[in-house]
Design an enzyme around this catalytic site. Structure first.
Site, PDB file in Angstrom:
ATOM      1  N   LYS A 179      15.036  -5.720  70.370  1.00 38.53           N
ATOM      2  CA  LYS A 179      14.363  -7.237  70.206  1.00 38.53           C
ATOM      3  C   LYS A 179      15.321  -7.932  69.158  1.00 38.53           C
ATOM      4  O   LYS A 179      15.590  -7.767  68.522  1.00 38.53           O
ATOM      5  CB  LYS A 179      13.060  -6.450  70.016  1.00 38.53           C
ATOM      6  CG  LYS A 179      12.162  -5.667  70.704  1.00 38.53           C
ATOM      7  CD  LYS A 179      10.833  -5.918  70.454  1.00 38.53           C
ATOM      8  CE  LYS A 179      10.200  -5.216  70.902  1.00 38.53           C
ATOM      9  NZ  LYS A 179       8.360  -5.405  70.775  1.00 38.53           N
ATOM     10  N   HIS A 202      12.398  -0.855  64.030  1.00 33.30           N
ATOM     11  CA  HIS A 202      10.942  -1.477  63.457  1.00 33.30           C
ATOM     12  C   HIS A 202      11.936  -1.956  62.695  1.00 33.30           C
ATOM     13  O   HIS A 202      12.245  -2.323  61.709  1.00 33.30           O
ATOM     14  CB  HIS A 202      10.462  -0.243  62.999  1.00 33.30           C
ATOM     15  CG  HIS A 202       9.489   0.455  64.481  1.00 33.30           C
ATOM     16  ND1 HIS A 202       9.151   1.854  64.451  1.00 33.30           N
ATOM     17  CD2 HIS A 202       9.546   0.013  65.597  1.00 33.30           C
ATOM     18  CE1 HIS A 202       8.499   2.155  64.921  1.00 33.30           C
ATOM     19  NE2 HIS A 202       8.402   1.011  66.668  1.00 33.30           N
ATOM     20  N   HIS A 233       7.439   4.739  77.524  1.00 36.44           N
ATOM     21  CA  HIS A 233       7.403   4.786  76.467  1.00 36.44           C
ATOM     22  C   HIS A 233       6.998   6.013  75.662  1.00 36.44           C
ATOM     23  O   HIS A 233       6.728   6.169  74.390  1.00 36.44           O
ATOM     24  CB  HIS A 233       6.763   3.554  75.864  1.00 36.44           C
ATOM     25  CG  HIS A 233       6.810   2.915  74.823  1.00 36.44           C
ATOM     26  ND1 HIS A 233       7.583   2.496  73.896  1.00 36.44           N
ATOM     27  CD2 HIS A 233       5.524   3.155  73.266  1.00 36.44           C
ATOM     28  CE1 HIS A 233       7.629   2.124  72.912  1.00 36.44           C
ATOM     29  NE2 HIS A 233       6.129   2.223  72.080  1.00 36.44           N
ATOM     30  N   ARG A 243      13.836   2.196  74.009  1.00 35.95           N
ATOM     31  CA  ARG A 243      12.708   1.106  74.661  1.00 35.95           C
ATOM     32  C   ARG A 243      13.901   0.860  76.158  1.00 35.95           C
ATOM     33  O   ARG A 243      14.689   1.240  75.987  1.00 35.95           O
ATOM     34  CB  ARG A 243      12.618  -0.080  73.815  1.00 35.95           C
ATOM     35  CG  ARG A 243      12.250  -0.371  72.844  1.00 35.95           C
ATOM     36  CD  ARG A 243      12.026  -2.040  72.440  1.00 35.95           C
ATOM     37  NE  ARG A 243      11.426  -2.076  70.945  1.00 35.95           N
ATOM     38  CZ  ARG A 243      12.161  -1.864  69.567  1.00 35.95           C
ATOM     39  NH1 ARG A 243      13.451  -1.840  69.613  1.00 35.95           N
ATOM     40  NH2 ARG A 243      11.608  -2.286  68.763  1.00 35.95           N
ATOM     41  N   TYR A 270       3.798   6.413  64.624  1.00 38.73           N
ATOM     42  CA  TYR A 270       4.348   7.590  64.715  1.00 38.73           C
ATOM     43  C   TYR A 270       4.364   8.777  64.083  1.00 38.73           C
ATOM     44  O   TYR A 270       4.724  10.095  64.331  1.00 38.73           O
ATOM     45  CB  TYR A 270       5.426   7.455  65.544  1.00 38.73           C
ATOM     46  CG  TYR A 270       5.779   6.294  67.056  1.00 38.73           C
ATOM     47  CD1 TYR A 270       5.125   6.914  67.703  1.00 38.73           C
ATOM     48  CD2 TYR A 270       6.673   5.295  66.341  1.00 38.73           C
ATOM     49  CE1 TYR A 270       5.497   5.676  68.507  1.00 38.73           C
ATOM     50  CE2 TYR A 270       6.967   3.999  67.075  1.00 38.73           C
ATOM     51  CZ  TYR A 270       6.073   4.200  68.483  1.00 38.73           C
ATOM     52  OH  TYR A 270       6.059   4.099  69.102  1.00 38.73           O
ATOM     53  N   ARG A 278      10.106   7.528  73.618  1.00 31.07           N
ATOM     54  CA  ARG A 278      10.044   6.890  72.784  1.00 31.07           C
ATOM     55  C   ARG A 278       9.194   7.698  71.333  1.00 31.07           C
ATOM     56  O   ARG A 278       9.750   7.721  70.547  1.00 31.07           O
ATOM     57  CB  ARG A 278      10.219   5.098  72.573  1.00 31.07           C
ATOM     58  CG  ARG A 278       9.983   4.281  70.800  1.00 31.07           C
ATOM     59  CD  ARG A 278       9.955   3.190  71.781  1.00 31.07           C
ATOM     60  NE  ARG A 278      10.365   2.797  70.763  1.00 31.07           N
ATOM     61  CZ  ARG A 278      11.305   1.888  70.045  1.00 31.07           C
ATOM     62  NH1 ARG A 278      12.745   2.449  70.078  1.00 31.07           N
ATOM     63  NH2 ARG A 278      10.909   1.169  68.534  1.00 31.07           N
TER      64      ARG A 278
END
Length: 318
Positions: free
Chosen positions: A193, A292, A266, A166, A301, A269
């Site tokens: 994150k 994730h 993005h 990211r 994806y 990614r």
């Protein structure tokens, strides 16, 4: 008997002052302080301000009067504004998060967002387009490597394309984060994150470009300093400086626009994730690689199910 509690053999009562103190809604800042990610904090703050404007809430105590009907009316009003289902779900999630916190603090009795029907989940397929392999190669070759800026930008593009980071994660990288070694293999230490750390094997192509950039920029020995920095007079800025996510977005957009396919960061990614899955990478490993929490996000994806040659039709034989 204490000043705060009146205790008998059969009951325990709060004093009036302590009762009012517990009943008071905690300050919004206390809730926001628990949101570590800056982007999440801004999104949640915007959602809450929108709800407050819609309901006409004038003071914190009025949150105790919010019912499910208020939340449903707000949801329907968001839909009338033609906001996407994803945006509406995010705003409801923000409000629900606040009420969950208030419940934990005994400031409200229940979460009125619970049970409110949310817009259906989109497939997200195609929302963030992945570019083709030939476009990825063109993008990597676009910067002018005769300049420090070109070396930096090529290293940035390679780090995004080979590791699916990211923007925030890329900007948080320090010089030493690019020099970790695990079981004899070079790794990137990535802070994702929620402050979660993961170690991603460093692709040899990206490793060489990062080394070239650091040598040209002159901050290879500043281990704790930012890896990717703004440039002043062709040199990297001081160790405290780091490129912003917005700057990274503009770098990717600038080079891609010149090549005829304007995209944001993005998309790189998405490109890396799609490429790995197309080349038979295990989806659980890709989930871990991307950071994730839910594998359903990773499946966004995975375009293999849309390839005709993979259809069960061609597995049938008689």
């Amino acid at each position: 008997m204490t000043d705060q509690l009146v205790v008998s053999s059969t009951e325990r009562r709060l004093t009036a002052d302590l009762f009012q103190g517990l009943a008071a809604v905690p300050a919004e800042l206390e809730w926001f302080a628990n949101l570590r990610n800056g982007a999440t904090r801004r999104a949640y703050e915007n959602a809450l301000q929108d709800f407050v404007r819609f309901t006409g809430i004038a003071g914190p105590e009025e949150f105790r009067q919010v019912t499910r009907s208020h939340v449903i009316a707000w949801r329907d009003e968001l839909a009338q504004r033609a906001l996407s289902g994803q945006t509406i779900r995010h705003r409801l999630a923000a409000l629900s998060s606040l009420f969950e916190y208030l419940c934990e603090r005994n400031a409200v009795t229940h979460n009125p967002v619970k049970g409110v029907k949310r817009p259906p989940v989109d497939s997200y397929e195609g929302k963030t387009p992945a570019i083709g392999d030939h476009q990825a190669r063109q993008l990597l070759d676009a910067p002018d490597v005769a300049t420090v800026k070109g070396k930096r930008d090529r290293a940035i593009l390679a780090t995004l394309l080979y590791h699916a980071l990211r923007r925030d994660e890329l900007c948080r990288l320090s010089v030493k984060d690019s020099r970790h070694e695990r079981r004899g293999v070079a790794h990137l230490k990535v802070t994702g994150k929620g402050g979660k750390t993961r170690y991603v094997p460093l692709h040899p192509a990206a490793s060489g470009l990062i080394a070239d950039y650091l040598e040209a920029a002159g901050h290879a020995e500043e281990a704790s300093g930012a890896l990717f920095r703004p440039l002043h007079n062709g040199r990297a800025a001081g160790s405290a400086a780091a490129l912003t996510p917005d700057a990274v977005y503009k770098i990717v957009q600038g080079y891609s626009a010149k090549l005829g396919f304007k995209i944001g960061a993005h998309a790189l990614r998405a490109t890396a994730a799609t490429n790995a899955l197309d080349h038979q990478a295990d989806i659980a490993k890709v989930q871990e690689w991307l950071g994730h929490a839910n594998i359903a996000t990773t499946r966004i994806y995975d375009h293999r199910k849309t390839r005709p040659e993979d259809s069960p039709t061609f597995k049938v034989t008689y």
